[in-house]
Design an enzyme around this catalytic site. Structure first.
Site, short mmCIF file in Angstrom:
data_model
loop_
_atom_site.label_atom_id
_atom_site.label_comp_id
_atom_site.label_asym_id
_atom_site.label_seq_id
_atom_site.Cartn_x
_atom_site.Cartn_y
_atom_site.Cartn_z
N ARG A 18 -22.60 -6.66 -7.00
CA ARG A 18 -23.31 -5.43 -7.37
C ARG A 18 -22.37 -4.26 -7.60
O ARG A 18 -22.77 -3.24 -8.14
CB ARG A 18 -24.34 -5.06 -6.28
N ASP A 75 2.87 -15.82 -5.61
CA ASP A 75 3.68 -16.33 -4.51
C ASP A 75 2.86 -17.14 -3.52
O ASP A 75 3.38 -17.61 -2.50
CB ASP A 75 4.39 -15.19 -3.78
N ASP A 115 7.20 -8.58 -8.01
CA ASP A 115 6.97 -7.55 -6.98
C ASP A 115 7.99 -7.74 -5.86
O ASP A 115 7.68 -7.55 -4.67
CB ASP A 115 5.54 -7.61 -6.45
N ASN A 158 -4.82 -7.03 -5.38
CA ASN A 158 -4.15 -6.40 -4.25
C ASN A 158 -4.17 -4.88 -4.37
O ASN A 158 -3.85 -4.32 -5.41
CB ASN A 158 -2.70 -6.91 -4.16
N ALA A 159 -4.54 -4.21 -3.27
CA ALA A 159 -4.58 -2.75 -3.19
C ALA A 159 -5.51 -2.15 -4.24
O ALA A 159 -5.16 -1.20 -4.94
CB ALA A 159 -3.17 -2.17 -3.33
N GLU A 178 5.54 3.24 -9.50
CA GLU A 178 4.35 2.76 -8.80
C GLU A 178 4.05 3.77 -7.68
O GLU A 178 4.44 3.59 -6.55
CB GLU A 178 4.59 1.36 -8.22
#
Length: 405
Positions: free
Chosen positions: A241, A262, A287, A233-234, A143
Site C-alpha cells: 500500500r 555481496d 560500495d 538499502n537506506a 553520497e
C-alpha cells in the site's frame, strides 16, 4: 608485446576464446589496441597474430560508480595531499580486481572536509592522467551530506544538512568540474532546487538515503533524478500500500538502480527478482569500504568508526547497521551470474556499459564497451571470473601472471 619499461602495450592484437563487447559475444575474437591513442582500433571475429590469451575472456573493464575505499585507504580526508595519495591507493587496489574506471565516492563530512576531499580527488585525477598505475578516476560521487537523518545508515548524523545549492556549486568549482554524481534525499527542503542546479551543471542525480514516499520519489524522477543508490538499502521499502522509493524505482523504465551484490546487503532471491524486472537497468557497484582487501578490523568511513568481521562491514557502535562492503567488481559479476540468474553478458553489462551510461556527458568520450574509438579499457578473465589482467587506456596496470610480458 608489452613495452618492458613503462608497461605500455605496443600496438597489438589481443585474441581470446571469447570477446564480450558487451552487446555481443564473439567466440573466438580479437581486440586490436591502438596504444598510441589508448583506444580500440578494431573488434573482430577469429584469432589474429599478436598476443593469444588462450581460453580466457576479454571484456570491457568494470566501471564502479560507488566506491569509498580499499586496501586500507578511503576517499574522504581533511588534507588534500593525503586524499590524493589515498585515492591513488584505492585506484590501484580496484584495478587489480578488473575495475578500469571509478567514481571516488565521498560520504557526509563537514563543509571543510568535503572541500578538501574534492580538491584531493581532483589532484589525483590530474596525476593519474600524467602517469596511470591504476583505474582511471572518472570523477567524484557525493553520497551526502544532503540525506535523510532517518536513513543515514553509516553516515555521520552530526554533519547532515539541508540541500544547499551554493555548497554544491562551490564543490563543483573546487573540483574543477569533477563532480559527476550526487546522491540525495528529495524530501528535504531545498532538494529540488539542488537537483535543478546539478542537472544544469551536467551532474547526474541519484535518489538515496531517503525516507521519501512514492509520490515524492516520482516527483524527483520527473524533475531529473535518473539513478538510485544501492537499491533497498537506506530507503523507504516496498509495501503493497506504500510503494516507497523501491516501488517507484522499479516501476520507472528510465531509472537505473544500483545493486550491492555481496549477498549481505540484498538477499539472493531479491537480486534475482530485480534482475528479472530491470535487467538492463541494473548497475553493479562495490560500495567498497576502506578495509576491502585488508580483512577484519576497524577503520573510519568518513569520521564514523566501522568494523569488519569476515565479509560484513558494520558501524562499530551499531553492529546491525551495514557500512559499505568488502566487495570487488569481479565478485559482484560472479554473484549476479551465480545467484541472480543473469547471463555472463548481462552481468558484465551491469558492471560496464550500464554504469558508464549513468555518468556519461554529451560530447564526452564514451566508456564501458569494446568498440572502435572507445578507450582500450579491458579486463581479461579466467573461466571462474578471476581477473588475469587489467588494461586501462592501453596500459597494463595489473598482470600478476605475466600474460603481457
Amino acid at each position: 608485446r608489452a613495452d618492458e619499461g613503462d608497461r605500455h602495450v605496443s600496438s597489438l592484437a589481443l585474441s581470446a576464446a571469447r570477446v564480450l563487447t558487451p552487446t555481443e559475444t564473439i567466440s573466438p575474437g580479437t581486440v586490436v589496441v591502438d596504444t598510441d591513442g589508448g583506444t580500440i582500433e578494431e573488434v573482430c571475429s577469429g584469432r589474429r597474430r599478436g598476443l593469444d590469451l588462450g581460453e580466457r575472456t576479454l571484456a570491457p573493464g568494470f566501471v564502479d560508480i560507488h566506491v569509498h575505499g580499499g586496501n586500507g585507504a578511503q576517499v574522504n580526508g581533511a588534507d588534500i595531499d593525503e586524499v590524493e595519495e589515498s585515492v591513488a591507493r584505492v585506484s590501484a587496489f580496484h584495478a587489480a580486481h578488473g575495475t578500469t574506471s571509478l567514481l571516488a565516492t565521498a560520504v557526509t563530512d563537514s563543509p571543510g572536509g568535503l572541500l578538501a576531499t574534492v580538491k584531493g580527488v581532483a589532484a589525483a585525477i590530474a596525476k593519474g592522467e600524467r602517469g596511470r598505475s591504476g583505474a582511471r578516476i572518472d570523477g567524484i560521487h557525493l553520497e551526502g551530506p544532503w540525506i535523510a537523518r532517518t536513513r543515514a545508515g553509516a553516515q555521520d548524523p552530526a554533519e547532515l544538512r539541508q540541500p544547499d545549492r551554493s555548497e554544491l556549486e562551490g564543490l563543483i568549482e573546487a573540483s574543477g568540474g569533477a563532480v559527476r554524481l550526487v546522491t540525495l534525499a528529495p524530501e528535504l527542503a531545498g532538494a529540488f532546487e539542488l537537483i535543478a542546479s546539478a542537472r544544469r551543471a551536467g551532474v547526474t542525480v541519484a535518489l538515496g538515503h531517503s525516507d521519501a514516499d512514492y509520490e515524492t520519489a516520482e516527483r524527483a524522477f520527473e524533475a531529473g533524478v535518473s539513478h538510485v543508490a544501492h537499491l533497498f538499502n537506506a530507503m523507504s521499502p516496498l509495501h503493497h500500500r506504500r510503494p516507497g522509493v523501491v516501488g517507484a524505482s522499479l516501476r520507472r523504465r528510465d531509472v537505473t538502480v544500483e545493486l550491492i551484490a555481496d549477498l549481505e546487503h540484498v538477499h539472493p532471491a531479491v537480486l534475482e527478482i530485480v534482475a528479472r524486472l530491470a535487467t538492463d537497468r541494473v548497475v553493479a557497484v562495490s560500495d567498497a569500504a576502506p578495509l576491502a582487501g585488508v580483512g577484519s578490523g576497524r577503520h573510519l568511513l568518513g569520521s564514523l568508526g566501522v568494523a569488519v568481521t569476515g565479509q560484513r562491514v558494520t558501524v562499530a557502535d551499531a553492529p546491525a547497521t551495514l557500512a559499505g562492503s568488502m566487495l570487488t567488481m569481479e565478485c559482484a559479476v560472479r554473484n549476479l551470474t551465480s545467484f541472480a540468474g543473469m547471463t555472463l553478458e548481462e552481468g558484465l553489462r551491469a558492471a560496464s556499459a550500464t554504469p558508464a551510461g549513468v555518468i556519461s556527458r554529451p560530447g564526452a568520450t564514451p566508456t564501458g564497451c569494446l568498440a572502435p574509438s572507445y578507450p582500450a579499457d579491458l579486463v581479461c578473465l579466467e573461466e571462474d571470473l578471476a581477473v588475469a589482467a587489467t588494461v586501462v587506456a592501453g596500459r597494463v596496470v595489473h598482470d600478476p601472471g605475466g600474460l603481457f610480458s
